[in-house]
Design a protein around this motif. Structure first.
Motif, PDB file in Angstrom:
ATOM      1  N   LEU A  38      16.812 -19.397   1.046  1.00 63.79           N
ATOM      2  CA  LEU A  38      16.083 -18.389   0.290  1.00 63.79           C
ATOM      3  C   LEU A  38      17.024 -17.213   0.067  1.00 63.79           C
ATOM      4  N   ILE A  39      17.260 -16.882  -1.207  1.00 65.05           N
ATOM      5  CA  ILE A  39      18.110 -15.756  -1.561  1.00 65.05           C
ATOM      6  C   ILE A  39      17.219 -14.622  -2.059  1.00 65.05           C
ATOM      7  N   ASP A  40      17.082 -13.600  -1.227  1.00 63.76           N
ATOM      8  CA  ASP A  40      16.306 -12.403  -1.537  1.00 63.76           C
ATOM      9  C   ASP A  40      14.805 -12.703  -1.593  1.00 63.76           C
ATOM     10  N   CYS A  41      14.034 -11.638  -1.483  1.00 68.69           N
ATOM     11  CA  CYS A  41      12.580 -11.756  -1.536  1.00 68.69           C
ATOM     12  C   CYS A  41      12.036 -10.367  -1.836  1.00 68.69           C
ATOM     13  N   GLY A  42      12.057  -9.989  -3.122  1.00 72.05           N
ATOM     14  CA  GLY A  42      11.663  -8.636  -3.465  1.00 72.05           C
ATOM     15  C   GLY A  42      11.136  -8.522  -4.875  1.00 72.05           C
ATOM     16  N   THR A  43      10.568  -7.377  -5.180  1.00 69.00           N
ATOM     17  CA  THR A  43      10.037  -7.090  -6.500  1.00 69.00           C
ATOM     18  C   THR A  43       9.781  -5.593  -6.619  1.00 69.00           C
ATOM     19  N   ARG A  44       9.716  -5.116  -7.857  1.00 70.09           N
ATOM     20  CA  ARG A  44       9.247  -3.753  -8.109  1.00 70.09           C
ATOM     21  C   ARG A  44       7.758  -3.750  -8.412  1.00 70.09           C
ATOM     22  N   ALA A  45       7.172  -4.936  -8.497  1.00 71.08           N
ATOM     23  CA  ALA A  45       5.749  -5.059  -8.793  1.00 71.08           C
ATOM     24  C   ALA A  45       4.960  -5.126  -7.481  1.00 71.08           C
ATOM     25  N   VAL A  46       3.697  -5.515  -7.577  1.00 69.22           N
ATOM     26  CA  VAL A  46       2.861  -5.600  -6.385  1.00 69.22           C
ATOM     27  C   VAL A  46       3.340  -6.733  -5.489  1.00 69.22           C
ATOM     28  N   GLY A  47       3.132  -6.573  -4.180  1.00 69.78           N
ATOM     29  CA  GLY A  47       3.610  -7.554  -3.229  1.00 69.78           C
ATOM     30  C   GLY A  47       2.897  -8.881  -3.271  1.00 69.78           C
ATOM     31  N   ASP A  48       1.710  -8.946  -3.904  1.00 68.09           N
ATOM     32  CA  ASP A  48       0.965 -10.206  -3.966  1.00 68.09           C
ATOM     33  C   ASP A  48       1.784 -11.316  -4.612  1.00 68.09           C
ATOM     34  N   LEU A  49       2.633 -10.969  -5.568  1.00 69.03           N
ATOM     35  CA  LEU A  49       3.470 -11.972  -6.220  1.00 69.03           C
ATOM     36  C   LEU A  49       4.405 -12.630  -5.211  1.00 69.03           C
ATOM     37  N   LEU A  50       4.942 -11.836  -4.296  1.00 67.78           N
ATOM     38  CA  LEU A  50       5.842 -12.372  -3.284  1.00 67.78           C
ATOM     39  C   LEU A  50       5.089 -13.226  -2.276  1.00 67.78           C
ATOM     40  N   ASP A  87       8.333  -9.163   5.086  1.00 74.79           N
ATOM     41  CA  ASP A  87       7.249  -8.723   5.964  1.00 74.79           C
ATOM     42  C   ASP A  87       7.152  -9.740   7.099  1.00 74.79           C
ATOM     43  N   PRO A  88       7.364  -9.328   8.360  1.00 71.53           N
ATOM     44  CA  PRO A  88       7.381 -10.298   9.448  1.00 71.53           C
ATOM     45  C   PRO A  88       6.164 -11.219   9.488  1.00 71.53           C
ATOM     46  N   LYS A  89       4.978 -10.710   9.153  1.00 73.14           N
ATOM     47  CA  LYS A  89       3.791 -11.571   9.230  1.00 73.14           C
ATOM     48  C   LYS A  89       3.819 -12.653   8.152  1.00 73.14           C
ATOM     49  N   TRP A  90       4.504 -12.402   7.048  1.00 76.03           N
ATOM     50  CA  TRP A  90       4.624 -13.434   6.018  1.00 76.03           C
ATOM     51  C   TRP A  90       5.596 -14.540   6.440  1.00 76.03           C
ATOM     52  N   PHE A  91       6.434 -14.231   7.431  1.00 78.77           N
ATOM     53  CA  PHE A  91       7.405 -15.209   7.907  1.00 78.77           C
ATOM     54  C   PHE A  91       7.003 -15.802   9.264  1.00 78.77           C
ATOM     55  N   ASP A  92       5.751 -15.582   9.671  1.00 73.37           N
ATOM     56  CA  ASP A  92       5.280 -16.101  10.955  1.00 73.37           C
ATOM     57  C   ASP A  92       5.478 -17.609  11.075  1.00 73.37           C
ATOM     58  N   ALA A  93       5.203 -18.314  10.007  1.00 73.05           N
ATOM     59  CA  ALA A  93       5.216 -19.783  10.057  1.00 73.05           C
ATOM     60  C   ALA A  93       6.580 -20.374   9.709  1.00 73.05           C
TER      61      ALA A  93
END
Length: 449
Positions: A38-50, A87-93
């Motif tokens: 995975l290369i990068d994980c970001g946006t200028r938009a809302v985080g729901d997209l990520l 976000d650590p909780k998004w990477f829990d699994a």
């Protein structure tokens, strides 16, 4: 697809969230399977997209030890459009086996002292401006948003939380690292090379101007801070209210200019990763920028530096380009004057993506992760058309998009309508309108197939 390398650019607005699967490139305990990046994980938009992108990614990753295995998480640089989703909780699994970041993100790196001071000053100035609650233009608000508190949380997760959780030590990568350091223990059948950033961040990307830039920034931001309890500061007794406001306006303009300069430094310390696989060369460049030419001991830009110091690698054609900075005018080297003059940036483009001969079709591929917004140079349409002459996976979007699919494109009349009738590389925003998938796939065949 078992024999094809996959690049998947998730549609996350103006941002990068890019999944790379290298087939049969992981070997451990006698077992060979795919290597997942995975290369990068970001946006200028809302985080729901990520969140949506990461949930989809988990379905692609293999199960191992009760979690999904990610062989490498690579963070090119620390702007929110590349790290907002950390976000650590998004990477829990997800179990991360290797974590790489730009050496500029290493707070203990002695050759990045000025760069880190400049970043801290920019963050303080922009956060002070944010606290004043001013109505800003979209461009200025974008600069302020880059330095939000949320960005600190993502950086902390990368430096501390995720490494501790996964029992790994981050590798801060740069172009001087020896090949052995860039070869994860389980990687086989592919080679990673880093063409930037250089190890000495301050000398390369600030040059001898570093102390002067810091001094100017300090002078520019001294009157921008709000009161300790909130609200604007009182007008000093030795200056009229109107003169003080004019001073504040000048200082704010200077602060934005310096913050933009700091943003350039961060972009230019992006990791420029070259993956070599079965006769193919794939280049991922973060938001690396270019200037007219490399200058010794001056503030330099990433592409020019790599051209000067890593020309053995950059001076050869590539088979895939992750178009930099969401298609911005300043992040893929080219002759932006479009007057035919041969410049250093145009030489770089000709080297990595040469124009095909008469009657030939380009074989290289590219993708741009972007969203047309009110920001006029992202993406730069004429740049995408130039790249479209040099790659084979293009679309003529005017032939495929219906009126309802383009009606809501911001600045359509000024920045899209004139150019949608010519080939340009596949782009996440328009592909999402066409397919509804939420991502764009690019498949790379081994050389000779």
């Amino acid at each position: 697809m078992d024999n094809q390398l996959l690049i998947r650019a998730y549609s996350v607005g103006v941002g990068d969230c890019i999944y790379v699967r290298i087939p049969k490139a992981r070997k451990k305990g006698g077992r060979v399977d795919d290597f997942h990046i995975l290369i990068d994980c970001g946006t200028r938009a809302v985080g729901d997209l990520l969140k949506t992108a990461l949930d989809h990614l988990k379905g692609e990753l293999p199960d191992e030890g009760g979690k999904k295995r990610l062989d490498l998480l690579l963070i090119s640089h620390e702007h929110e459009d590349h790290i907002k989703g950390i976000d650590p909780k998004w990477f829990d699994a997800i179990r991360i086996e290797n974590l790489w970041m730009s050496v500029a993100m290493d707070r203990d790196h002695p050759q990045a002292k000025f760069a880190h001071q400049l970043h801290d000053m920019a963050a303080t100035a922009m956060r002070n401006i944010a606290l004043r609650g001013l109505a800003l233009s979209p461009e200025l608000q974008d600069i302020v948003d880059r330095y939000g508190i949320g960005n600190d949380g993502a950086v902390d997760a990368l430096r501390t939380t995720l490494p501790e959780r996964n029992g790994i030590t981050p590798l801060y990568v740069h172009a001087d690292l020896k090949p052995a350091a860039l070869q994860p223990k389980t990687l086989t059948g592919a080679t990673f090379k880093v063409l930037g950033p250089e190890f000495d961040i301050d000398a390369t990307y600030l040059g001898d101007a570093g102390p002067a830039i810091l001094h100017g920034f300090a002078a520019a931001t001294g009157v921008l801070a709000p009161k300790a309890g909130g609200g604007d500061v009182d007008t000093p007794a030795n200056i009229s209210a109107s003169d003080f406001q004019r001073l504040r306006s000048r200082m704010m303009s200077s602060a934005f200019a310096f913050a933009e300069e700091e943003g350039e430094v961060v972009n230019n310390t992006s990791v420029m990763l070259l993956i070599e696989w079965r006769g193919r060369r794939l280049l991922f460049v973060g938001d690396a920028e270019w200037n007219r030419a490399y200058r010794d001991k001056k503030k330099n830009f990433a592409w020019n530096t790599a051209w000067k110091l890593r020309k053995e690698e950059l001076g050869k054609p590539i088979d895939f380009l992750k178009i930099g900075h969401h298609g911005s005018i300043n992040s893929t080297p080219w002759n932006d004057k479009e007057d035919g003059e041969v410049t250093e940036p145009s030489q770089i483009l000709d080297a990595i993506l040469p124009l095909p001969g008469a009657g030939a079709r380009p074989k290289a591929k590219a993708v741009v992760s972007t969203e047309r917004t009110t920001y006029k140079v992202i993406p730069r349409a004429t740049l995408l058309l130039e790249i479209g002459k040099r790659v084979g996976n293009t679309r003529i979007y005017a032939n495929e998009l219906g009126p309802d699919q383009i009606a809501d494109l911001p600045n359509y009349d000024a920045y899209e309508q004139k150019w949608l009738d010519r080939p340009q590389p596949v782009r996440t925003d328009l592909e999402t309108r066409l397919t509804g998938k939420g991502f764009v796939d690019v498949l790379i065949e081994p050389a000779g197939d």
